[in-house]
Design an enzyme around this catalytic site. Structure first.
Site, PDB file in Angstrom:
ATOM      1  N   HIS A 104       0.856  -1.177   0.000  1.00 42.05           N
ATOM      2  CA  HIS A 104       0.000   0.000   0.000  1.00 42.05           C
ATOM      3  C   HIS A 104       0.902   1.241   0.000  1.00 42.05           C
ATOM      4  CE1 HIS A 104      -2.516  -3.057   2.023  1.00 42.05           C
ATOM      5  NE2 HIS A 104      -3.578  -2.377   1.633  1.00 42.05           N
ATOM      6  N   GLU A 235     -10.501  -6.417  -5.288  1.00 39.62           N
ATOM      7  CA  GLU A 235     -10.430  -7.499  -4.306  1.00 39.62           C
ATOM      8  C   GLU A 235     -11.728  -7.572  -3.502  1.00 39.62           C
ATOM      9  OE1 GLU A 235      -7.856  -8.472  -0.282  1.00 39.62           O
ATOM     10  OE2 GLU A 235      -6.825  -7.601  -2.018  1.00 39.62           O
ATOM     11  N   GLU A 271      -8.949 -13.186  -2.427  1.00 41.27           N
ATOM     12  CA  GLU A 271      -8.341 -13.606  -1.162  1.00 41.27           C
ATOM     13  C   GLU A 271      -9.237 -14.665  -0.540  1.00 41.27           C
ATOM     14  OE1 GLU A 271      -7.566 -11.823   3.259  1.00 41.27           O
ATOM     15  OE2 GLU A 271      -6.834 -10.605   1.581  1.00 41.27           O
ATOM     16  N   HIS A 274     -11.187 -14.014   2.613  1.00 41.04           N
ATOM     17  CA  HIS A 274     -12.395 -13.218   2.393  1.00 41.04           C
ATOM     18  C   HIS A 274     -13.527 -14.097   1.859  1.00 41.04           C
ATOM     19  CE1 HIS A 274      -9.868  -9.265   1.870  1.00 41.04           C
ATOM     20  NE2 HIS A 274      -9.800  -9.778   3.080  1.00 41.04           N
ATOM     21  N   ASP A 299      -4.562 -13.468  -3.448  1.00 42.12           N
ATOM     22  CA  ASP A 299      -3.923 -13.153  -2.174  1.00 42.12           C
ATOM     23  C   ASP A 299      -3.899 -14.444  -1.366  1.00 42.12           C
ATOM     24  OD1 ASP A 299      -3.253 -10.543  -2.566  1.00 42.12           O
ATOM     25  OD2 ASP A 299      -4.546  -9.721  -1.015  1.00 42.12           O
ATOM     26  N   ASP A 310     -11.360 -12.205   9.853  1.00 41.69           N
ATOM     27  CA  ASP A 310     -10.264 -12.239   8.894  1.00 41.69           C
ATOM     28  C   ASP A 310      -8.933 -12.377   9.626  1.00 41.69           C
ATOM     29  OD1 ASP A 310      -8.851 -12.033   6.576  1.00 41.69           O
ATOM     30  OD2 ASP A 310      -9.233  -9.915   6.243  1.00 41.69           O
ATOM     31  N   ASP A 312      -6.007 -13.865   8.324  1.00 44.31           N
ATOM     32  CA  ASP A 312      -4.830 -13.715   7.448  1.00 44.31           C
ATOM     33  C   ASP A 312      -3.694 -14.653   7.828  1.00 44.31           C
ATOM     34  OD1 ASP A 312      -5.862 -11.749   5.754  1.00 44.31           O
ATOM     35  OD2 ASP A 312      -5.322 -10.138   7.112  1.00 44.31           O
ATOM     36  N   ASP A 342      -0.635 -12.425   1.360  1.00 40.80           N
ATOM     37  CA  ASP A 342      -1.285 -11.438   2.216  1.00 40.80           C
ATOM     38  C   ASP A 342      -1.586 -12.136   3.541  1.00 40.80           C
ATOM     39  OD1 ASP A 342      -2.719  -9.464   3.422  1.00 40.80           O
ATOM     40  OD2 ASP A 342      -4.297  -9.344   1.919  1.00 40.80           O
TER      41      ASP A 342
END
Length: 439
Positions: A104, A235, A271, A274, A299, A310, A312, A342
């Site tokens: 980012h 995304e 992702e 998600h 991702d 979430d 990750d 990610d």
């Protein structure tokens, strides 16, 4: 200027050691970058990427606890720390042996008190990253703009009820696209972190969707204006932080893109964490996006479905990686996208070595998934069984249905001639048993 920053002293370049024992975790046992499978190297099929935000900006903070990860590169003033993070990151990429990274804008450089200061910060830090890219050959898989953290975006960015906030988001994306061109990014991602609503009572959904579509059209025009040659990605995510986000899942995004005539300009960055938040299976959105020719990148992470949020985590489940790679092979690869980790080490995994172990384990999991998928496709048993299930569409009526030329009268005439359809077993358990053979 040396690319070796020595933040990871004592950790050598990670080697491929297929005969290593179960306790040897600082080597690849399955990922062999140069190994050729179905005409491509593993490296080309997998296109691994390390994310900047979790791996180098992450501190272990979660909604219930303070910082646990105290990284040596996060010391000094914000700009000093930013430069140290970049050097640490390129040392990590080089030792791990990946060719891509993602970030980012606000991960790479700190936000200033004005837009102009933020842009100057980003210019200065990306000057350094460009030097390191040129020295190492490591590239940017994709860039995205953080349009969700700053308080100005508490009611959204492109969907904000205040046009001045939308304007700020547009100015930020404009700079992000300039940086994407400067660094040669192969993709640019839009994630609508706060593009949604908490209450329908204070929300004009139709207006917000139209504003977001027009925002994307502005980005397309600017991309064409500056000659930026990269793929745009959206995304999906169903919730968090909003109660409902407009990019709920793959089908929601595809419908949005088609409705606003944007589908030729965008693909999807899926992702799986998600996807499971949306109530689907791990592989669901990857397969759905690919079926529409819209799968652009992945991702690569996973979550804990029993938690319902979430998390990750690094993907280690071979079943999941096999299904992902089967889809990617069947569509001919994922370039210019890739498999971007990610994912973040757990807040309890505090050693620098853990950062390597997590990526190595996930890369090996996808290498195993790739080999499994190649075997499955080359053996032809499962693909043949699927083909056999649809054999009836090879008849004259089936061919007309496939071509879209059949009529309801044709269907009625068929039933009058052939009578009641026969039962045909779906053989789900047989398919599952055969699939388990490959993993």
């Amino acid at each position: 200027m040396s690319t070796q920053a020595d933040f990871f002293k004592g950790i050598p370049k990670i080697a491929y050691m297929p005969s290593a024992g179960p306790g040897d975790v600082l080597c690849f046992k399955h990922y062999n970058a140069g190994e050729v499978l179905m005409g491509k190297t593993m490296e080309d099929w997998l296109r691994f990427s390390v994310c900047f935000w979790h791996s180098f900006c992450g501190t272990g903070v979660d909604p219930f606890g303070y910082q646990t990860l105290h990284r040596p590169w996060n010391e000094g003033t914000p700009m000093e720390a930013a430069k140290r993070r970049v050097r640490a990151a390129f040392e990590f990429f080089t030792k791990l042996g990946v060719k891509y990274y993602t970030f980012h804008d606000r991960d790479m450089a700190p936000e200033g008190s004005t837009l102009e200061e933020s842009n100057r910060n980003l210019d200065e830090i990306t000057d350094l990253t460009l030097q390191l890219q040129n020295q190492t050959g490591i590239k940017v898989l994709w860039i995205t703009c953080n349009l969700f953290t700053h308080p100005r975006y508490m009611n959204g960015a492109a969907t904000n009820p205040d046009v001045h906030v939308l304007a700020y988001a547009g100015a930020q994306v404009k700079k992000g696209l300039d940086i994407a061109k400067k660094l040669g990014a192969e993709n640019f991602v839009f994630w609508g972190g706060r593009e949604g609503f908490h209450s329908i009572l204070n929300t004009d959904v139709g207006a917000e969707l139209k504003h977001m579509a027009n925002f994307f059209k502005m980005a397309v025009k600017y991309k064409e204006k500056i000659g930026l040659n990269c793929q745009f990605l959206i995304e999906p995510k169903p919730k968090e932080p909003c109660k409902h986000q407009y990019d709920y899942d793959a089908m929601s995004v595809i419908a949005f893109l088609k409705h606003y005539d944007l589908e030729k300009h965008f693909k999807l960055n899926i992702e799986p964490n998600h996807t499971t938040l949306a109530g689907h299976s791990y592989e669901h959105d990857i397969i759905m996006a690919s079926s529409f020719g819209m799968l652009g990148s992945v991702d690569a992470n996973t979550g804990s479905p029993d938690l319902g949020w979430d998390t990750d985590q690094f993907p280690m489940d071979i079943r999941n990686t096999t299904l992902v790679m089967k889809t990617i092979i069947e569509q001919g690869g994922i370039q210019p996208g890739g498999l971007n980790f990610d994912a973040k080490v757990r807040r309890e995994s505090t050693n620098l070595e853990d950062l390597f172990i997590a990526h190595i384990g996930a890369m090996d999991a996808f290498a195993r998934g790739l080999r499994n998928a190649v075997c499955m496709i080359q053996d032809g048993l499962l693909p043949g069984m699927v083909k056999e299930r649809y054999m009836s569409y090879n008849c004259r009526l089936g061919e007309k249905v496939e071509a879209g030329s059949a009529t309801l009268e044709d269907l009625e005439a068929c039933i009058k001639e052939t009578g009641e359809p026969k039962f045909t077993s779906g053989q789900q358990e047989k398919f599952e048993s055969i699939f388990n053979h490959y993993i």
